[in-house]
Design a protein around this motif. Structure first.
Motif, PDB file in Angstrom:
ATOM      1  N   LEU A   1      48.931  55.910  60.543  1.00  8.84           N
ATOM      2  CA  LEU A   1      49.079  56.336  62.142  1.00  8.84           C
ATOM      3  C   LEU A   1      47.841  56.472  62.884  1.00  8.84           C
ATOM      4  O   LEU A   1      47.849  55.820  64.084  1.00  8.84           O
ATOM      5  CB  LEU A   1      49.821  57.725  62.470  1.00  8.84           C
ATOM      6  N   ILE A   2      46.921  56.899  62.431  1.00  4.64           N
ATOM      7  CA  ILE A   2      45.460  57.366  63.034  1.00  4.64           C
ATOM      8  C   ILE A   2      44.374  56.641  62.073  1.00  4.64           C
ATOM      9  O   ILE A   2      44.450  57.158  60.906  1.00  4.64           O
ATOM     10  CB  ILE A   2      45.456  58.622  63.529  1.00  4.64           C
ATOM     11  N   GLU A   3      43.469  55.825  62.747  1.00  2.00           N
ATOM     12  CA  GLU A   3      42.477  55.241  61.931  1.00  2.00           C
ATOM     13  C   GLU A   3      41.184  55.899  62.446  1.00  2.00           C
ATOM     14  O   GLU A   3      40.932  55.822  63.690  1.00  2.00           O
ATOM     15  CB  GLU A   3      42.485  53.703  61.906  1.00  2.00           C
ATOM     16  N   LEU A   4      40.105  56.127  61.303  1.00  2.00           N
ATOM     17  CA  LEU A   4      38.857  56.683  61.760  1.00  2.00           C
ATOM     18  C   LEU A   4      37.965  56.055  61.203  1.00  2.00           C
ATOM     19  O   LEU A   4      38.050  55.703  59.981  1.00  2.00           O
ATOM     20  CB  LEU A   4      38.679  58.218  61.570  1.00  2.00           C
ATOM     21  N   TRP A   5      36.877  55.909  61.667  1.00  2.00           N
ATOM     22  CA  TRP A   5      35.621  55.379  60.952  1.00  2.00           C
ATOM     23  C   TRP A   5      34.838  56.583  60.157  1.00  2.00           C
ATOM     24  O   TRP A   5      34.931  56.508  58.807  1.00  2.00           O
ATOM     25  CB  TRP A   5      34.381  54.626  62.019  1.00  2.00           C
ATOM     26  N   HIS A   6      34.521  57.449  60.784  1.00  2.00           N
ATOM     27  CA  HIS A   6      33.813  58.573  60.183  1.00  2.00           C
ATOM     28  C   HIS A   6      34.746  59.872  60.433  1.00  2.00           C
ATOM     29  O   HIS A   6      35.329  60.206  61.342  1.00  2.00           O
ATOM     30  CB  HIS A   6      32.427  59.124  60.681  1.00  2.00           C
ATOM     31  N   LEU A   7      35.380  60.350  59.211  1.00  2.00           N
ATOM     32  CA  LEU A   7      36.109  61.454  59.179  1.00  2.00           C
ATOM     33  C   LEU A   7      35.644  62.708  59.974  1.00  2.00           C
ATOM     34  O   LEU A   7      36.446  63.300  60.793  1.00  2.00           O
ATOM     35  CB  LEU A   7      36.560  61.771  57.711  1.00  2.00           C
ATOM     36  N   GLU A   8      34.392  62.764  59.827  1.00  2.00           N
ATOM     37  CA  GLU A   8      33.790  63.965  60.126  1.00  2.00           C
ATOM     38  C   GLU A   8      33.782  64.185  61.797  1.00  2.00           C
ATOM     39  O   GLU A   8      33.430  65.376  62.573  1.00  2.00           O
ATOM     40  CB  GLU A   8      31.978  64.149  59.950  1.00  2.00           C
ATOM     41  N   ALA A   9      34.016  63.234  62.548  1.00  2.00           N
ATOM     42  CA  ALA A   9      34.086  63.223  64.038  1.00  2.00           C
ATOM     43  C   ALA A   9      35.467  63.788  64.408  1.00  2.00           C
ATOM     44  O   ALA A   9      35.406  64.254  65.589  1.00  2.00           O
ATOM     45  CB  ALA A   9      34.042  61.691  64.551  1.00  2.00           C
ATOM     46  N   LEU A  10      36.376  63.858  63.573  1.00  2.00           N
ATOM     47  CA  LEU A  10      37.777  64.567  63.951  1.00  2.00           C
ATOM     48  C   LEU A  10      37.804  65.909  64.100  1.00  2.00           C
ATOM     49  O   LEU A  10      37.348  66.643  63.214  1.00  2.00           O
ATOM     50  CB  LEU A  10      38.851  63.756  63.066  1.00  2.00           C
ATOM     51  N   ARG A  11      38.345  66.176  65.217  1.00  2.00           N
ATOM     52  CA  ARG A  11      38.936  67.773  65.351  1.00  2.00           C
ATOM     53  C   ARG A  11      40.249  67.766  65.820  1.00  2.00           C
ATOM     54  O   ARG A  11      40.770  67.525  66.922  1.00  2.00           O
ATOM     55  CB  ARG A  11      38.047  68.332  66.579  1.00  2.00           C
ATOM     56  N   GLU A  12      40.965  68.139  64.881  1.00  2.00           N
ATOM     57  CA  GLU A  12      42.679  67.715  65.176  1.00  2.00           C
ATOM     58  C   GLU A  12      43.273  69.112  64.802  1.00  2.00           C
ATOM     59  O   GLU A  12      43.035  69.899  64.037  1.00  2.00           O
ATOM     60  CB  GLU A  12      43.110  66.829  63.867  1.00  2.00           C
TER      61      GLU A  12
END
Length: 299
Positions: free
Chosen positions: A155-166
């Motif tokens: 559903l959601i694609e990220l390059w660097h996981l560490e950027a995410l605040r979910e």
């Protein structure tokens, strides 16, 4: 807008619907280039053919609020927004439906997406290509599934996981949470990876307790998403490469979830169709904020 801090706003007249219709001629409806302190509020975009509904190149402090991206069409429809190198970009109380991808963000530090509805986009809802320090805040959103044929896409694609605040999102799925690949990412720490994971695995990979949940949001647009009876990733597939059930659900989706009429047109949707009636979502301020709308239009 300029660096003086003065905000320029483009918005609807309160209570009225403003529609920007590309008529499948224009590839982009709004293009901001190196702009700052801009608010786009209360616009409906549809029938774009080509690049994206809104393109943002450079700049900072830009807000897209109460925009409705209606990608329903009998042809290809692109993403709602493509943003490149934009600092402090906010998507707030928007509805994004049936784009090929819902949105793409490339190197957008302090990107925030809140109180938006993601519904039946085609391949994925959004792709965020940020470095670890270029934080991406994703909270209080209603994330419905994508179209049935793309059950194998995250559903959601990220390059660097560490950027995410979910946090504090509601997922409305066609499969059980244990089977649905919700997130994908391509780098973890200093290592290249290529992972698609269910939400529970995402929490382990981020070492986060998690506050999001899975529920039917009770939105007028649809009573229940067309759902798989088995995990389509593990069932026998047809020669097409898709599960038989996925093909059946796809054939039914336009009529049952997207309001396609017999004369190859679509009945209208409004913001009112995507305001949750589920008490848990209302209590936790997830999805569209009802107080910002009246009779299906932004106040």
């Amino acid at each position: 807008g300029g660096d003086s801090g003065r905000t320029v706003t483009l918005r609807n007249r309160p209570g009225e619907q403003v529609v920007l219709d590309a008529r499948r001629v224009f590839s982009t409806l709004i293009h901001l280039k190196n702009k700052t302190h801009v608010v786009i509020d209360g616009l409906t975009l549809r029938e774009v053919n080509g690049d994206c509904g809104v393109k943002i190149d450079g700049g900072h402090d830009i807000t897209l609020r109460r925009c409705f991206y209606d990608g329903r069409s009998f042809g290809y429809t692109p993403r709602f927004v493509y943003a490149n190198s934009v600092r402090r970009l906010l998507l707030d109380n928007c509805v994004i439906m049936r784009g090929f991808s819902g949105a793409t963000f490339m190197r957008c530090p302090d990107l925030e997406i809140r109180n938006c509805v993601w519904y039946n986009n085609q391949c994925t809802h959004l792709h965020v290509h940020n470095l670890p320090e270029e934080l991406f805040y994703f909270h209080n959103n209603l994330v419905a599934d994508v179209i049935p044929m793309k059950y194998g896409n995250a559903l959601i694609e990220l390059w660097h996981l560490e950027a995410l605040r979910e946090k504090d999102n509601c997922f409305f799925l066609r499969q059980t949470p244990e089977n649905r690949l919700a997130f994908s990412y391509y780098r973890l720490g200093d290592k290249p990876v290529s992972r698609k994971v269910v939400y529970a695995q995402l929490l382990k990979d981020t070492n986060h307790a998690g506050s999001s949940f899975f529920a039917n949001p009770a939105i007028p647009a649809v009573g229940q998403l067309l759902s798989f009876t088995e995990n389509p990733l593990t069932t026998k597939r047809r020669r097409t490469g898709y599960s038989a059930e996925a093909l059946d659900l796809q054939n039914r989706m336009d009529r049952e979830e997207m309001r396609m009429r017999g004369n190859r047109t679509y009945a209208p949707f409004s913001f009112a169709d995507f305001i949750s009636e589920n008490p848990e979502l209302l209590k936790r301020d997830i999805g569209l904020n009802p107080q910002l709308f009246k009779n299906g239009a932004p106040k």
